[in-house]
Design an enzyme around this catalytic site. Structure first.
Site, mmCIF file in Angstrom:
data_model
loop_
_atom_site.group_PDB
_atom_site.id
_atom_site.type_symbol
_atom_site.label_atom_id
_atom_site.label_comp_id
_atom_site.label_asym_id
_atom_site.label_seq_id
_atom_site.Cartn_x
_atom_site.Cartn_y
_atom_site.Cartn_z
ATOM 1 N N ASP A 59 0.824 -1.228 0.000
ATOM 2 C CA ASP A 59 0.000 0.000 0.000
ATOM 3 C C ASP A 59 0.849 1.266 0.000
ATOM 4 O O ASP A 59 0.320 2.381 0.057
ATOM 5 C CB ASP A 59 -0.954 -0.008 1.207
ATOM 6 C CG ASP A 59 -0.204 0.000 2.525
ATOM 7 O OD1 ASP A 59 1.041 -0.007 2.511
ATOM 8 O OD2 ASP A 59 -0.869 0.025 3.581
ATOM 9 N N GLY A 60 2.164 1.125 -0.033
ATOM 10 C CA GLY A 60 3.040 2.306 -0.098
ATOM 11 C C GLY A 60 3.650 2.690 1.234
ATOM 12 O O GLY A 60 4.560 3.518 1.285
ATOM 13 N N GLN A 118 9.405 26.267 -1.563
ATOM 14 C CA GLN A 118 8.250 26.934 -0.930
ATOM 15 C C GLN A 118 8.693 27.342 0.478
ATOM 16 O O GLN A 118 8.361 26.702 1.473
ATOM 17 C CB GLN A 118 7.059 25.955 -0.873
ATOM 18 C CG GLN A 118 5.769 26.551 -0.307
ATOM 19 C CD GLN A 118 4.968 27.381 -1.297
ATOM 20 O OE1 GLN A 118 5.085 27.218 -2.494
ATOM 21 N NE2 GLN A 118 4.156 28.287 -0.779
ATOM 22 N N HIS A 151 17.967 26.169 -1.943
ATOM 23 C CA HIS A 151 17.367 27.084 -2.924
ATOM 24 C C HIS A 151 17.603 28.550 -2.533
ATOM 25 O O HIS A 151 17.994 29.360 -3.369
ATOM 26 C CB HIS A 151 15.878 26.781 -3.057
ATOM 27 C CG HIS A 151 15.194 27.699 -4.005
ATOM 28 N ND1 HIS A 151 15.538 27.762 -5.341
ATOM 29 C CD2 HIS A 151 14.220 28.612 -3.817
ATOM 30 C CE1 HIS A 151 14.790 28.683 -5.933
ATOM 31 N NE2 HIS A 151 13.998 29.213 -5.027
ATOM 32 N N LYS A 214 12.861 36.471 -15.073
ATOM 33 C CA LYS A 214 11.852 35.453 -15.371
ATOM 34 C C LYS A 214 10.675 35.710 -14.453
ATOM 35 O O LYS A 214 10.847 35.937 -13.263
ATOM 36 C CB LYS A 214 12.447 34.076 -15.064
ATOM 37 C CG LYS A 214 11.493 32.920 -15.183
ATOM 38 C CD LYS A 214 12.141 31.605 -14.753
ATOM 39 C CE LYS A 214 12.076 31.388 -13.265
ATOM 40 N NZ LYS A 214 12.577 30.064 -12.827
ATOM 41 N N ARG A 216 7.072 33.940 -13.156
ATOM 42 C CA ARG A 216 6.294 32.708 -13.200
ATOM 43 C C ARG A 216 4.938 32.978 -12.558
ATOM 44 O O ARG A 216 4.876 33.516 -11.459
ATOM 45 C CB ARG A 216 7.013 31.617 -12.401
ATOM 46 C CG ARG A 216 6.336 30.252 -12.483
ATOM 47 C CD ARG A 216 6.914 29.333 -11.439
ATOM 48 N NE ARG A 216 8.239 28.823 -11.740
ATOM 49 C CZ ARG A 216 8.469 27.682 -12.380
ATOM 50 N NH1 ARG A 216 7.459 26.939 -12.782
ATOM 51 N NH2 ARG A 216 9.696 27.281 -12.590
ATOM 52 N N ASP A 241 21.966 27.382 -12.753
ATOM 53 C CA ASP A 241 20.781 27.373 -11.888
ATOM 54 C C ASP A 241 21.039 26.456 -10.695
ATOM 55 O O ASP A 241 21.964 25.637 -10.732
ATOM 56 C CB ASP A 241 19.547 26.886 -12.672
ATOM 57 C CG ASP A 241 18.266 27.553 -12.186
ATOM 58 O OD1 ASP A 241 18.270 28.085 -11.053
ATOM 59 O OD2 ASP A 241 17.259 27.534 -12.916
ATOM 60 N N GLY A 247 12.586 21.533 -16.525
ATOM 61 C CA GLY A 247 13.415 22.084 -17.602
ATOM 62 C C GLY A 247 12.814 23.346 -18.201
ATOM 63 O O GLY A 247 13.441 23.988 -19.050
HETATM 64 C C1 R5P Z 1 13.460 28.523 -9.372
HETATM 65 O O1 R5P Z 1 13.445 29.558 -8.746
HETATM 66 C C2 R5P Z 1 14.622 27.594 -9.394
HETATM 67 O O2 R5P Z 1 15.830 28.240 -9.151
HETATM 68 C C3 R5P Z 1 14.691 26.815 -10.712
HETATM 69 O O3 R5P Z 1 14.943 27.740 -11.755
HETATM 70 C C4 R5P Z 1 13.393 26.115 -10.999
HETATM 71 O O4 R5P Z 1 12.925 25.486 -9.848
HETATM 72 C C5 R5P Z 1 13.593 25.084 -12.074
HETATM 73 O O5 R5P Z 1 12.364 24.457 -12.310
HETATM 74 P P1 R5P Z 1 11.936 24.061 -13.790
HETATM 75 O O6 R5P Z 1 13.066 23.246 -14.346
HETATM 76 O O7 R5P Z 1 10.675 23.269 -13.620
HETATM 77 O O8 R5P Z 1 11.707 25.321 -14.534
#
Ligand code: R5P
Length: 317
Positions: A59-60, A118, A151, A214, A216, A241, A247
């Site tokens: 069941d995981g 997050q 991050h 960028k 998002r 990055d 990607g």
């Molecule tokens: C975002 O702030 C991170 O530094 C990466 O650029 C991001 O998480 C990469 O995610 P994805 O490859 O889905 O664009």
């Protein structure tokens, strides 16, 4: 006088031996997600390597078992939290809980720390996931945490025990300088948040850098590149990055740079999650190579982070 000299030497030697007996033993325990890295780390530190036994039920649900006496030992438990993320997180929690309960001190080594993106309540009503991770880690008895290129270092502020993020950027820079020929190279961060990362990288290679803007959409996740007034025509590009997941960020950046007539494009990251068909879409976007570290084992793990992790543990002793 001579006797006194030899007596002092004898005292020093025996006190040193006594100290070695009294100091807790250090061992490396390999989590199931990081077996190779655990092995190279244990070898580099000259510590014994042990494994945690794991099992998944149909069941995981997961089960773990520690098969040795770890009481009083300092344990570097290595478990990277890449996909399947929650599976690896659960293995981590079950193992550290038991290691602490059995009387050992757990130095968690989590080369890729999941849920670190997050790290804020970006929209009202969301959970800052890293705050929850920090509470879970503390409650199961993590003594200290080491990760690689978190991050954002802001995220370390959630933890109420010692936390460290070591950087693989110098190793990546070294790899590029020894293995790749580039024409008038320009280091590029696909987003503004990565500015200090790309700046550090470019300083090591003594090359120019820029950060693209960028944005998002927090609701749809769609990524859009904003115009930037940078001359990139004819220059080879190194996209830098912290991680590649789907990607998308790399593809958008590559498309944008190609439109500006850039030369060839390669990309570097610490953590290659390579979710879904990330490798294919990156290749289709004309990116020649992806170079990543082995915080996440994959085909593109060309740079070994053992050295920087081992140096950290040597320095805290
Ligand atoms: C975002 O702030 C991170 O530094 C990466 O650029 C991001 O998480 C990469 O995610 P994805 O490859 O889905 O664009």
């Amino acid at each position: 006088m001579i006797l006194n000299f030899f007596y002092n030497i004898w005292l020093l030697t025996n006190n040193y031996k006594l100290l070695l007996i009294l100091l807790p033993e250090w061992i490396v325990m390999s989590g199931p997600s990081s077996t190779n890295l655990s092995a190279t780390l244990a070898k580099s530190l000259n510590y014994e390597l042990h494994e945690v036994e794991t099992k998944s039920f149909p069941d995981g649900e997961k089960k773990i078992r520690i098969n040795e006496d770890v009481q009083g030992k300092n344990i570097i438990f290595v478990q990277s939290l890449y996909p399947p993320v929650d599976h690896h997180v659960m293995q981590f929690l079950l193992t550290v809980y038991k290691l602490s309960q059995m009387g050992s001190k757990v130095y968690a080594c989590v080369p890729y720390l999941a849920y670190a993106r997050q790290d804020l309540e970006f929209q009202r009503g969301e959970t800052a996931s890293l705050a929850v991770i920090s509470r879970l880690f503390r409650s199961i008895g993590v003594n200290s945490l080491l990760t690689v290129d978190i991050h954002s270092t802001h995220g370390l502020g959630y933890f109420s025990f010692p936390t460290f993020s070591v950087s693989a950027i110098p190793l990546l820079a070294n790899y590029v300088s020894n293995n790749i020929k580039l024409n008038s190279p320009l280091a590029v961060s696909p987003d503004f948040g990565g500015s200090s990362r790309v700046e550090a990288f470019s300083k090591l290679l003594n090359i120019d850098y820029i950060s693209l803007k960028k944005s998002r959409s927090r609701t749809t996740g769609e990524v859009v590149m904003e115009d930037s007034n940078v001359e990139v025509a004819g220059r080879d590009i190194i996209l830098v990055d912290d991680m590649i997941s789907t990607g998308t960020s790399i593809v958008r950046a590559a498309n944008y740079l190609h439109k500006l007539n850039s030369g060839k494009i390669i990309t570097l990251c610490t953590h290659a999650l390579m979710v879904n068909n990330a490798s294919d879409v990156i290749k289709e976007a004309g990116v020649e190579t992806v170079i990543a570290t082995n915080t996440i084992p994959s085909d593109v793990s060309k740079v070994d982070v053992t050295k920087i992790i081992a140096e950290h543990y040597k320095s805290i002793q």
